[in-house]
Design a protein around this motif. Sequence first.
Motif, mmCIF file in Angstrom:
data_model
loop_
_atom_site.group_PDB
_atom_site.id
_atom_site.type_symbol
_atom_site.label_atom_id
_atom_site.label_comp_id
_atom_site.label_asym_id
_atom_site.label_seq_id
_atom_site.Cartn_x
_atom_site.Cartn_y
_atom_site.Cartn_z
ATOM 1 N N ARG A 8 -9.304 18.113 -45.453
ATOM 2 C CA ARG A 8 -8.276 19.213 -45.767
ATOM 3 C C ARG A 8 -6.858 18.779 -45.636
ATOM 4 O O ARG A 8 -6.495 17.726 -45.132
ATOM 5 N N SER A 9 -5.641 19.173 -46.814
ATOM 6 C CA SER A 9 -4.521 18.778 -47.006
ATOM 7 C C SER A 9 -3.721 18.789 -45.625
ATOM 8 O O SER A 9 -3.649 20.122 -45.161
ATOM 9 N N PRO A 10 -2.960 18.042 -45.666
ATOM 10 C CA PRO A 10 -1.824 18.357 -44.487
ATOM 11 C C PRO A 10 -0.688 19.650 -44.924
ATOM 12 O O PRO A 10 -0.324 20.149 -43.938
ATOM 13 N N SER A 13 -3.336 22.632 -44.213
ATOM 14 C CA SER A 13 -3.884 22.850 -42.314
ATOM 15 C C SER A 13 -3.258 21.988 -41.539
ATOM 16 O O SER A 13 -3.155 20.528 -41.491
ATOM 17 N N LEU A 14 -3.597 21.935 -39.940
ATOM 18 C CA LEU A 14 -3.008 21.087 -39.358
ATOM 19 C C LEU A 14 -4.339 20.567 -38.576
ATOM 20 O O LEU A 14 -3.906 19.834 -37.387
ATOM 21 N N TYR A 16 -5.054 17.657 -39.533
ATOM 22 C CA TYR A 16 -4.721 15.849 -39.629
ATOM 23 C C TYR A 16 -4.412 15.568 -38.420
ATOM 24 O O TYR A 16 -4.325 14.558 -37.641
ATOM 25 N N ARG A 17 -3.342 17.012 -36.968
ATOM 26 C CA ARG A 17 -3.214 16.311 -36.541
ATOM 27 C C ARG A 17 -4.229 16.054 -35.069
ATOM 28 O O ARG A 17 -4.375 15.276 -34.211
ATOM 29 N N GLY A 35 -8.587 17.147 -48.579
ATOM 30 C CA GLY A 35 -7.412 16.007 -47.771
ATOM 31 C C GLY A 35 -7.255 14.957 -48.667
ATOM 32 O O GLY A 35 -5.917 14.186 -48.163
ATOM 33 N N GLY A 38 -3.007 14.820 -49.420
ATOM 34 C CA GLY A 38 -2.426 13.508 -48.006
ATOM 35 C C GLY A 38 -2.423 12.157 -48.580
ATOM 36 O O GLY A 38 -1.766 11.564 -47.762
ATOM 37 N N GLN A 43 2.806 13.485 -48.597
ATOM 38 C CA GLN A 43 2.348 13.517 -47.524
ATOM 39 C C GLN A 43 2.491 12.503 -46.806
ATOM 40 O O GLN A 43 1.418 12.701 -45.450
ATOM 41 N N HIS A 46 2.731 11.789 -43.302
ATOM 42 C CA HIS A 46 1.671 12.314 -42.051
ATOM 43 C C HIS A 46 0.742 11.587 -41.295
ATOM 44 O O HIS A 46 0.711 11.880 -39.942
ATOM 45 N N PHE A 47 0.468 10.312 -41.783
ATOM 46 C CA PHE A 47 -0.682 9.786 -41.102
ATOM 47 C C PHE A 47 0.046 8.150 -41.123
ATOM 48 O O PHE A 47 -0.156 7.204 -40.937
#
Length: 96
Positions: A8-10, A13-14, A16-17, A35, A38, A43, A46-47
Amino acid sequence: MILHILNRSPGTSLAYRDALAGMGPDDRLLLVEDGVLGALATQVPHFQTVEGRIFALREDLVARGLEGRCDAGVQVVDVDGFVTLTEEADKTVSWF
């Protein structure tokens, strides 16, 4: 080492958290399907907690017209690289 697979893309969708919260210091993150979005420079912040341990699947990047547009910190792997990552891992966890 655990291979975490995120599809899933950040941006949409959450999940990734949850993936990041479940990652240990030696674990790796593979971005597949949506995904891989990301992996873009906009993006990838986020990582940042798993910098150097992020991979994106080339075939999914190509399918979305994103090949060559990944952040420099993301390692692009093909299907054979995906297999290698799973072989190196003690187990895999999918996040969706």
